[in-house]
Design an enzyme around this catalytic site. Sequence first.
Site, PDB file in Angstrom:
ATOM      1  N   TYR A 276       4.893  -9.348   8.215  1.00 58.01           N
ATOM      2  CA  TYR A 276       4.489  -7.966   8.419  1.00 58.01           C
ATOM      3  C   TYR A 276       4.380  -7.661   9.900  1.00 58.01           C
ATOM      4  O   TYR A 276       4.035  -8.535  10.698  1.00 58.01           O
ATOM      5  CB  TYR A 276       3.122  -7.698   7.788  1.00 58.01           C
ATOM      6  CG  TYR A 276       3.085  -7.944   6.309  1.00 58.01           C
ATOM      7  CD1 TYR A 276       3.301  -6.904   5.409  1.00 58.01           C
ATOM      8  CD2 TYR A 276       2.842  -9.216   5.800  1.00 58.01           C
ATOM      9  CE1 TYR A 276       3.282  -7.129   4.046  1.00 58.01           C
ATOM     10  CE2 TYR A 276       2.830  -9.452   4.435  1.00 58.01           C
ATOM     11  CZ  TYR A 276       3.054  -8.396   3.565  1.00 58.01           C
ATOM     12  OH  TYR A 276       3.049  -8.618   2.211  1.00 58.01           O
TER      13      TYR A 276
ATOM     14  N   ASP B  96       0.843  -1.192   0.000  1.00 57.53           N
ATOM     15  CA  ASP B  96       0.000   0.000   0.000  1.00 57.53           C
ATOM     16  C   ASP B  96       0.881   1.246   0.000  1.00 57.53           C
ATOM     17  O   ASP B  96       2.007   1.229   0.516  1.00 57.53           O
ATOM     18  CB  ASP B  96      -0.866   0.051   1.260  1.00 57.53           C
ATOM     19  CG  ASP B  96      -1.991  -0.963   1.240  1.00 57.53           C
ATOM     20  OD1 ASP B  96      -2.208  -1.587   0.197  1.00 57.53           O
ATOM     21  OD2 ASP B  96      -2.647  -1.118   2.289  1.00 57.53           O
TER      22      ASP B  96
ATOM     23  N   ARG C   3      -4.995  -5.605   6.147  1.00 58.03           N
ATOM     24  CA  ARG C   3      -6.121  -4.706   6.460  1.00 58.03           C
ATOM     25  C   ARG C   3      -7.389  -5.489   6.750  1.00 58.03           C
ATOM     26  O   ARG C   3      -8.158  -5.159   7.661  1.00 58.03           O
ATOM     27  CB  ARG C   3      -6.345  -3.723   5.307  1.00 58.03           C
ATOM     28  CG  ARG C   3      -5.320  -2.605   5.267  1.00 58.03           C
ATOM     29  CD  ARG C   3      -5.564  -1.642   4.116  1.00 58.03           C
ATOM     30  NE  ARG C   3      -5.283  -2.264   2.829  1.00 58.03           N
ATOM     31  CZ  ARG C   3      -6.131  -2.286   1.809  1.00 58.03           C
ATOM     32  NH1 ARG C   3      -7.321  -1.750   1.916  1.00 58.03           N
ATOM     33  NH2 ARG C   3      -5.785  -2.843   0.665  1.00 58.03           N
TER      34      ARG C   3
ATOM     35  N   ASP D 151      -7.764   1.280   6.628  1.00 58.14           N
ATOM     36  CA  ASP D 151      -6.532   1.820   7.197  1.00 58.14           C
ATOM     37  C   ASP D 151      -6.716   3.306   7.507  1.00 58.14           C
ATOM     38  O   ASP D 151      -7.799   3.870   7.313  1.00 58.14           O
ATOM     39  CB  ASP D 151      -5.325   1.565   6.282  1.00 58.14           C
ATOM     40  CG  ASP D 151      -5.395   2.304   4.948  1.00 58.14           C
ATOM     41  OD1 ASP D 151      -6.252   3.206   4.790  1.00 58.14           O
ATOM     42  OD2 ASP D 151      -4.606   1.977   4.051  1.00 58.14           O
TER      43      ASP D 151
END
Length: 293
Positions: free
Chosen positions: A100, A72, A207, A114
């Site tokens: 992550y 992103d 997300r 987000d």
Amino acid sequence: MAGSVASAAAAQKAAKLHSLNGLFAIYKKQGPTSADVLNTLKDKLLKEADLKQNSKKRKKQILKIGHGGTLDSSASGVLVVGIGKGTKMLGTMLAGSKKYTTVGELGKATDTLDATGTVTQEKAYDHITKEEFEEKLKKFTGNIMQVPPLYSALKKDGQRLSVLLKRGHEVEAKPARPVTVYNLSLTDFSPPLFTIDVECGGGFYVRSLVDDIGKELSSCAHVKELVRTKQGAFTLDEHVLQEDSWTIDRVAESIQECAHLLSPEPAFKKPRTDPCHTSDAGNGEAGDEKEQS
């Protein structure tokens, strides 16, 4: 005389650039899209070699370069890059495991899932305990079904869903699809903020995970920060080139240094079921690609 020396040096740089074939990793900072970062890298390499790219003739691109899995624009971390014949190896990066670290915020949901989006819901979170949070994580470990975010690079009629939404079109959610979570751990719980480490397979959206966790806890949540710390065998701490090192010589060195990392990963990794296990490195989200540019 000076001009001929400069021309000879540029010719040597151009020859070296054209000889590059393989994979390496760069650092993507928060803000630009993955495509923006790749274009910046490409422009720097071409400028160093005194070459100009004709963007209108894709089949005659003088530098073949691509990345193996988008982050992103609001995320940072490892972005694996293929250059020359290395672009054909990028598929393994999309399918391989990724790690992550994400910071989520309880009590607020957004349309993009987000912090870049608009708040769509607010709910209480003071009833949530660390113990309950860790217990709920078990539901999201292993082989699970996940609905991708509406704001994503998935396409409808050839157009990215995120682009269609920004243009005001109505978009239906894609159906849930199977994804794999190998490791999932809560590393900090300071309501409303929490930090989790996740190691997952391809096609996974952090997300969506954070949004689903919020719902499972009878509240809501969104991603505040996201860092991809590992993609395939490339790690944030050991292998990424920072922007000030995006030179032909450093890329060549990195390709050589990282060549030993490219042995195939095991076809199957057994997911851990202990949510308290802390990942050793901390994907966008393995594919958490709101833009996937």
